[in-house]
Design a protein around this motif. Structure first.
Motif, PDB file in Angstrom:
ATOM      1  N   TYR A  66       0.834  -1.211   0.000  1.00  0.00           N
ATOM      2  CA  TYR A  66       0.000   0.000   0.000  1.00  0.00           C
ATOM      3  C   TYR A  66       0.867   1.258   0.000  1.00  0.00           C
ATOM      4  O   TYR A  66       0.551   2.247  -0.655  1.00  0.00           O
ATOM      5  N   PHE A  67       1.990   1.199   0.718  1.00  0.00           N
ATOM      6  CA  PHE A  67       2.926   2.330   0.720  1.00  0.00           C
ATOM      7  C   PHE A  67       3.449   2.609  -0.685  1.00  0.00           C
ATOM      8  O   PHE A  67       3.526   3.763  -1.122  1.00  0.00           O
ATOM      9  N   GLY A  68       3.809   1.560  -1.406  1.00  0.00           N
ATOM     10  CA  GLY A  68       4.294   1.746  -2.769  1.00  0.00           C
ATOM     11  C   GLY A  68       3.260   2.367  -3.681  1.00  0.00           C
ATOM     12  O   GLY A  68       3.569   3.254  -4.490  1.00  0.00           O
ATOM     13  N   LEU A  69       2.012   1.943  -3.537  1.00  0.00           N
ATOM     14  CA  LEU A  69       0.937   2.521  -4.343  1.00  0.00           C
ATOM     15  C   LEU A  69       0.713   3.994  -3.994  1.00  0.00           C
ATOM     16  O   LEU A  69       0.510   4.831  -4.887  1.00  0.00           O
ATOM     17  N   GLN A  70       0.742   4.306  -2.717  1.00  0.00           N
ATOM     18  CA  GLN A  70       0.557   5.694  -2.278  1.00  0.00           C
ATOM     19  C   GLN A  70       1.702   6.585  -2.759  1.00  0.00           C
ATOM     20  O   GLN A  70       1.487   7.725  -3.177  1.00  0.00           O
ATOM     21  N   LEU A  71       2.921   6.056  -2.692  1.00  0.00           N
ATOM     22  CA  LEU A  71       4.073   6.840  -3.128  1.00  0.00           C
ATOM     23  C   LEU A  71       3.994   7.114  -4.626  1.00  0.00           C
ATOM     24  O   LEU A  71       4.285   8.233  -5.085  1.00  0.00           O
ATOM     25  N   LYS A  72       3.597   6.109  -5.386  1.00  0.00           N
ATOM     26  CA  LYS A  72       3.471   6.276  -6.836  1.00  0.00           C
ATOM     27  C   LYS A  72       2.387   7.291  -7.160  1.00  0.00           C
ATOM     28  O   LYS A  72       2.551   8.127  -8.063  1.00  0.00           O
ATOM     29  N   ARG A  73       1.282   7.225  -6.429  1.00  0.00           N
ATOM     30  CA  ARG A  73       0.179   8.174  -6.654  1.00  0.00           C
ATOM     31  C   ARG A  73       0.585   9.595  -6.292  1.00  0.00           C
ATOM     32  O   ARG A  73       0.334  10.539  -7.045  1.00  0.00           O
ATOM     33  N   ALA A  74       1.230   9.762  -5.153  1.00  0.00           N
ATOM     34  CA  ALA A  74       1.607  11.104  -4.700  1.00  0.00           C
ATOM     35  C   ALA A  74       2.718  11.697  -5.552  1.00  0.00           C
ATOM     36  O   ALA A  74       2.800  12.930  -5.700  1.00  0.00           O
ATOM     37  N   ALA A  75       3.597  10.849  -6.110  1.00  0.00           N
ATOM     38  CA  ALA A  75       4.709  11.350  -6.912  1.00  0.00           C
ATOM     39  C   ALA A  75       4.233  12.091  -8.147  1.00  0.00           C
ATOM     40  O   ALA A  75       4.947  12.967  -8.664  1.00  0.00           O
ATOM     41  N   LYS A  76       3.029  11.780  -8.630  1.00  0.00           N
ATOM     42  CA  LYS A  76       2.498  12.484  -9.789  1.00  0.00           C
ATOM     43  C   LYS A  76       2.269  13.968  -9.488  1.00  0.00           C
ATOM     44  O   LYS A  76       2.330  14.808 -10.378  1.00  0.00           O
ATOM     45  N   TYR A  77       1.987  14.265  -8.229  1.00  0.00           N
ATOM     46  CA  TYR A  77       1.729  15.654  -7.832  1.00  0.00           C
ATOM     47  C   TYR A  77       3.010  16.377  -7.398  1.00  0.00           C
ATOM     48  O   TYR A  77       2.966  17.574  -7.101  1.00  0.00           O
ATOM     49  N   PHE A  78       4.144  15.647  -7.312  1.00  0.00           N
ATOM     50  CA  PHE A  78       5.342  16.234  -6.718  1.00  0.00           C
ATOM     51  C   PHE A  78       5.857  17.475  -7.462  1.00  0.00           C
ATOM     52  O   PHE A  78       6.286  18.435  -6.816  1.00  0.00           O
ATOM     53  N   PRO A  79       5.874  17.504  -8.802  1.00  0.00           N
ATOM     54  CA  PRO A  79       6.316  18.746  -9.469  1.00  0.00           C
ATOM     55  C   PRO A  79       5.495  19.961  -9.061  1.00  0.00           C
ATOM     56  O   PRO A  79       6.048  21.053  -8.851  1.00  0.00           O
ATOM     57  N   PHE A  80       4.182  19.793  -8.940  1.00  0.00           N
ATOM     58  CA  PHE A  80       3.319  20.891  -8.491  1.00  0.00           C
ATOM     59  C   PHE A  80       3.655  21.286  -7.059  1.00  0.00           C
ATOM     60  O   PHE A  80       3.755  22.476  -6.726  1.00  0.00           O
ATOM     61  N   ILE A  81       3.865  20.274  -6.205  1.00  0.00           N
ATOM     62  CA  ILE A  81       4.211  20.535  -4.800  1.00  0.00           C
ATOM     63  C   ILE A  81       5.545  21.267  -4.711  1.00  0.00           C
ATOM     64  O   ILE A  81       5.703  22.228  -3.946  1.00  0.00           O
ATOM     65  N   LEU A  82       6.522  20.829  -5.493  1.00  0.00           N
ATOM     66  CA  LEU A  82       7.852  21.451  -5.463  1.00  0.00           C
ATOM     67  C   LEU A  82       7.794  22.893  -5.960  1.00  0.00           C
ATOM     68  O   LEU A  82       8.460  23.780  -5.392  1.00  0.00           O
ATOM     69  N   ALA A  83       6.998  23.157  -6.984  1.00  0.00           N
ATOM     70  CA  ALA A  83       6.874  24.524  -7.509  1.00  0.00           C
ATOM     71  C   ALA A  83       6.296  25.455  -6.446  1.00  0.00           C
ATOM     72  O   ALA A  83       6.794  26.572  -6.237  1.00  0.00           O
TER      73      ALA A  83
END
Length: 410
Positions: A7-24
């Motif tokens: 479940y952690f791997g799935l959550q990390l993969k899902r959240a990583a899609k938003y990471f560029p927006f979060i980093l900006a």
């Protein structure tokens, strides 16, 4: 436990899609807070300059030993940090004194140096106002008295020795000149007779170092807003389905929080690296940071892990209590502002009442700020780490209980 990691791997993969927006958004916050930090430090530096006692000097000091002496005091002597001497006419001095622009002025009589060389000491007239009575007046009186004792008594001693040598048939030559030079050097090097220790404005840090730590914690608090679209759950249908398949509240919280923490760590790591590589020269106001390079960014980010664990645990608990995106963003923002102020991230904690200090020590943001300050100051204690660990466990237990309550009763 295997299901939790899946479940952690799935959550990390899902959240990583938003990471560029979060980093900006995080970079934007970093720039804004950096501008605020720079402005605060500049204001503090300006305030320190204004704390100097300004003394007007009236008299002809050009082309004389007196002018050289004043220049030496303002360049070499430790008194230059608290007293600023400004040459002006007596009319200008009176006007500035009446307007409160100077603390006092001294009128130097004509031929002061020549008469002093002959042993005829003329008095310097010191002018101030009744309204200036206070610490400044006391300081100026003590300073003038100290200068009078050092200069006058030293001069009398040198000339007395010279006259005694002449009366007894000895030539007063280089030895007397050397003695006078030793007296002059002693007066200009008064700071050598004492040791100066700077305790810092709070947590044994300089103002720049303390504000750097406080703004860093405030930045991490605000970063909780950028993760709201990923970790705020609008309904618990998926959580109930997972519970029915054997993944309970603990397994769900473990997977979601671990992905959240790793992304926050990556976010902070990128910001710290960018700060070290592109803004290192602007961190000169932080005396505790001797060098900021890529290696420093690695070590510093790794050392921040305990503080990040605590802050992210608190932010994740807020996500659990939020049922909508707007409410979650508002909760993260208000908690960041309130905790940053109460816990001394925006203002030195030593200026707060004792009750606020005690409260701050038991709040997540306060414990995180204390740890970061100790980290920058090189004084991390085992007690501080244990306190962070206990608070972290309590926050995570509260998040698990809240998830369980939502699954069962929502």
């Amino acid at each position: 436990m295997k299901k939790a990691f899946v479940y952690f791997g799935l959550q990390l993969k899902r959240a990583a899609k938003y990471f560029p927006f979060i980093l900006a958004l995080s970079l934007f916050l970093c720039v804004c807070l950096g501008a605020v930090l720079g402005a605060v430090v500049r204001l503090d530096s300006a305030a320190e300059e204004k704390q100097k006692v300004t003394l007007g000097i009236v008299g002809d000091t050009q082309g004389s030993y007196l002018g050289f002496g004043i220049s030496a005091l303002q360049t070499l002597d430790s008194s230059r940090f608290v007293v600023e001497m400004v040459e002006m006419t007596e009319e200008e001095a009176k006007k500035k004194l009446e307007n409160g622009e100077i603390s006092a002025y001294a009128v130097i009589p004509e031929d002061f140096v020549d008469s002093t060389v002959r042993g005829d000491i003329k008095k310097i007239r010191y002018v101030t106002t009744d309204s200036a009575i206070g610490v400044t007046t006391v300081f100026m009186d003590e300073m003038l008295d100290a200068i009078s004792v050092m200069l006058v008594d030293s001069q009398k001693g040198v000339y007395g020795l010279q006259n005694a040598m002449w009366d007894n048939g000895h030539i007063a030559g280089s030895d007397v000149d050397k003695l006078a030079s030793e007296y002059f050097s002693l007066i200009l090097a008064r700071s050598n007779i004492s040791e100066q220790t700077e305790l810092g404005i709070s947590d044994s840090l300089s103002f720049g170092g303390y504000m750097f730590c406080g703004i860093l914690v405030f930045f991490v608090l605000l970063c909780g807003i950028t993760f709201c679209p990923v970790y705020i759950k609008r309904d618990v249908s998926l959580s109930r389905l997972m519970r029915a398949s054997g993944r309970g509240a603990f397994s769900q919280i473990f997977g979601e929080y671990l992905s959240f923490f790793l992304l926050m760590l990556a976010n902070v790591y990128i910001i710290v690296c960018a700060l070290a590589l592109f803004a290192g020269e602007h961190l000169g106001f932080v005396s505790e940071l001797s060098e900021t390079n890529f290696l420093w960014a690695q070590k510093f980010t790794l050392s921040l892990v305990p503080a990040l664990l605590l802050i992210t645990a608190m932010q994740f608990l807020i996500y659990e209590f939020s049922s909508g995106l707007v409410g979650g963003v508002l909760a993260q923002f208000l908690s960041a502002i309130a905790l940053a102020y109460v816990c001394g991230c925006l203002y030195p904690i030593n200026f707060f009442p004792d009750a606020i200090k005690m409260l701050s020590a038991f709040l997540p943001a306060g414990a995180a700020r204390e740890y970061v300050c100790a980290l920058v100051g090189g004084d991390v204690s085992a007690q501080g780490i244990v306190k962070i660990a206990v608070m972290f466990v309590l926050l995570m237990c509260a998040a698990v209980l809240k998830r369980r309550q939502r699954i069962l009763h929502s």
